[in-house]
Design a protein around this motif. Sequence first.
Motif, PDB file in Angstrom:
ATOM      1  N   GLU A 191       3.239 -11.982   5.022  1.00 42.35           N
ATOM      2  CA  GLU A 191       4.660 -11.038   5.388  1.00 42.35           C
ATOM      3  C   GLU A 191       4.412  -9.865   6.074  1.00 42.35           C
ATOM      4  N   THR A 192       3.448  -9.134   5.183  1.00 41.65           N
ATOM      5  CA  THR A 192       3.393  -7.420   6.321  1.00 41.65           C
ATOM      6  C   THR A 192       2.080  -7.195   6.947  1.00 41.65           C
ATOM      7  N   PRO A 193       2.729  -6.662   7.887  1.00 38.42           N
ATOM      8  CA  PRO A 193       2.248  -6.079   8.881  1.00 38.42           C
ATOM      9  C   PRO A 193       0.561  -5.326   8.591  1.00 38.42           C
ATOM     10  N   VAL A 194      -0.431  -6.316   8.726  1.00 38.55           N
ATOM     11  CA  VAL A 194      -1.840  -5.412   8.756  1.00 38.55           C
ATOM     12  C   VAL A 194      -1.904  -4.275   9.217  1.00 38.55           C
ATOM     13  N   ALA A 195      -1.226  -4.015  10.751  1.00 36.34           N
ATOM     14  CA  ALA A 195      -1.433  -2.724  11.293  1.00 36.34           C
ATOM     15  C   ALA A 195      -0.512  -1.336  10.759  1.00 36.34           C
ATOM     16  N   ASP A 196       0.357  -1.898   9.681  1.00 36.94           N
ATOM     17  CA  ASP A 196       1.171  -0.332   8.638  1.00 36.94           C
ATOM     18  C   ASP A 196      -0.368   0.369   8.130  1.00 36.94           C
ATOM     19  N   ILE A 197      -0.929  -0.479   7.756  1.00 36.54           N
ATOM     20  CA  ILE A 197      -2.058   0.065   6.243  1.00 36.54           C
ATOM     21  C   ILE A 197      -2.836   0.845   7.129  1.00 36.54           C
ATOM     22  N   PRO A 198      -2.894   1.911   6.690  1.00 34.52           N
ATOM     23  CA  PRO A 198      -3.981   3.206   6.865  1.00 34.52           C
ATOM     24  C   PRO A 198      -5.295   2.581   7.042  1.00 34.52           C
ATOM     25  N   ARG A 223      -7.440  -0.985   5.211  1.00 33.42           N
ATOM     26  CA  ARG A 223      -7.462  -1.574   6.146  1.00 33.42           C
ATOM     27  C   ARG A 223      -8.208  -2.676   6.210  1.00 33.42           C
ATOM     28  N   SER A 224      -9.877  -1.868   6.860  1.00 26.33           N
ATOM     29  CA  SER A 224     -11.041  -2.595   6.608  1.00 26.33           C
ATOM     30  C   SER A 224     -11.377  -3.299   5.641  1.00 26.33           C
ATOM     31  N   ARG A 225     -11.170  -3.016   4.291  1.00 24.85           N
ATOM     32  CA  ARG A 225     -11.082  -3.264   3.480  1.00 24.85           C
ATOM     33  C   ARG A 225     -10.476  -4.909   2.863  1.00 24.85           C
ATOM     34  N   ILE A 226      -8.731  -4.845   3.315  1.00 26.29           N
ATOM     35  CA  ILE A 226      -8.252  -6.420   3.429  1.00 26.29           C
ATOM     36  C   ILE A 226      -8.495  -6.996   4.361  1.00 26.29           C
ATOM     37  N   MET A 227      -9.404  -6.355   5.347  1.00 27.85           N
ATOM     38  CA  MET A 227      -9.349  -7.792   6.459  1.00 27.85           C
ATOM     39  C   MET A 227     -10.843  -8.640   6.162  1.00 27.85           C
ATOM     40  N   SER A 228     -11.786  -7.754   5.296  1.00 26.61           N
ATOM     41  CA  SER A 228     -12.528  -8.201   5.379  1.00 26.61           C
ATOM     42  C   SER A 228     -12.166  -9.681   4.086  1.00 26.61           C
ATOM     43  N   HIS A 229     -11.241  -9.226   3.366  1.00 20.20           N
ATOM     44  CA  HIS A 229     -11.064 -10.748   2.157  1.00 20.20           C
ATOM     45  C   HIS A 229     -10.348 -11.734   3.037  1.00 20.20           C
ATOM     46  N   PHE A 230      -9.979 -11.423   3.969  1.00 20.02           N
ATOM     47  CA  PHE A 230      -9.137 -12.817   5.596  1.00 20.02           C
ATOM     48  C   PHE A 230     -10.397 -13.261   5.776  1.00 20.02           C
TER      49      PHE A 230
END
Length: 479
Positions: A191-198, A223-230
Amino acid sequence: MLPCYVLLDLETTGGNATRDRITEIAAVRMEAGLEVARWSTLVNPEAPISGFIEQLTGISNAMVANAPCFGDVASQLLALLKGAVLVAHNVRFDHGFLLHEFERVGTPLRIKTLCTVRLSRLLYPQFKSHGLDAIMQRHGISTSARHRAMGDVEVMQSWLTQAQAELGADTVQRHAQTLLQSSAALPPQLETPVADIPDTPGVYLFYGESKLPLYVGKSIKLRSRIMSHFQAAGRNPREMRIAQDIRRIEWLPTAGELGALLLEARLVKELQPLHNRQLRRESALCAWRLDANPAARPLLTLVRGKDLQPQAFGSLYGPYRSKNQALLHLRELAQAQGLCLQALGLESGKGRCFGHQTGHCQGVCCGEEAPQRHHLRLQLALTSHKLQVWPYAGVVGLREHDPRTERTDIHLFDQWCHLATVHSDDELADALHTRTQAALAFDLDTYRLALKHLAPGSRSGVQRVLLGQAETTAPPEEF
């Protein structure tokens, strides 16, 4: 919707892409809005199908016994996917299984993906649920082959046709292109827009349905670290479980990596997230205390809990995460250095110890070695494990500044313990005034971080600030 895409669905023996296998594949290829190919096949998973999965999908072990293995149909599937976007409902699931199956036959799969769950969220934001059953119900779509691969593909095909009729082909295409240009690796239920994460330093928290987080992590680029999880979810079972359960993300910015490390360590211990293995609360933490008297028996006493105070580090060695770890290390030292197990308290009795009888003890237990010499050898053996005495007369601050965000954090330490992180003179004064002995509870992770930045002679790149008190050893860096 897109110039060229393949609607695909898989049935599998379970939900773990690294362990379970494909039992059925169905695909429909669309070009310029027209169906140009349709293909489906059962697949021998080379593994048993459970009774639950058989009941869910209707695919039995007997049905796939003579079906081709994935390797036999891999080239046919690749030809169907060539030049197309892979479109699936919760595409992460299907894509993950395909990655592993193609890897097993030595063929890499590189393909763009689009998730129809996320597309449904964009096209119909007024609805809460976007699972395939919910879509069928609200759009009046029916099938006699639910949970069979081609049946589910046809449901997606019918829904896309209806969406274009209701909202316009241009609208559907615009939203599909938006998803394609962003990351299709995102969990569809997020539900969280990832684009909002700095993309700045800080700590992130993954939440599912519960109020307690699934996972807490840190990074200098959130943001980069969070995307690496997915992006790793298709290859890593733990990342896949997180991606399947996650619903929202929270983040807490910091001025730098040290602040992120300190905050992560504290939150993991306080919240005990399900998927964090490191940094958990260490209730069994302990250290050895060496008696100053060479004739004392035993020479070493295990110190634990509230007795593990930084003020006493001058005579403590360790630390260890458990009593068993402390005992094991001491036995290894005794074996390597010829120390007396009896004098150390690891063996009961009087007179010659067992180690002396086997040539592993130099005889302090039977008068052949002076107690003072044995005590000195024990000290030398423990030297590298001696806990460091706090080298300052009082509280020291470590200043971090991020020029991109203009954020400044000052991390306050005393006796190797993190007292607080402050951002103003008022917060600093309040932290110094309210600190209590309880705030100085020893924490191994914080101790190791503080050692790196605050031990005399360290050059960590983080500025040290003396808060109006003299230093007992080497002077700090200027700030």
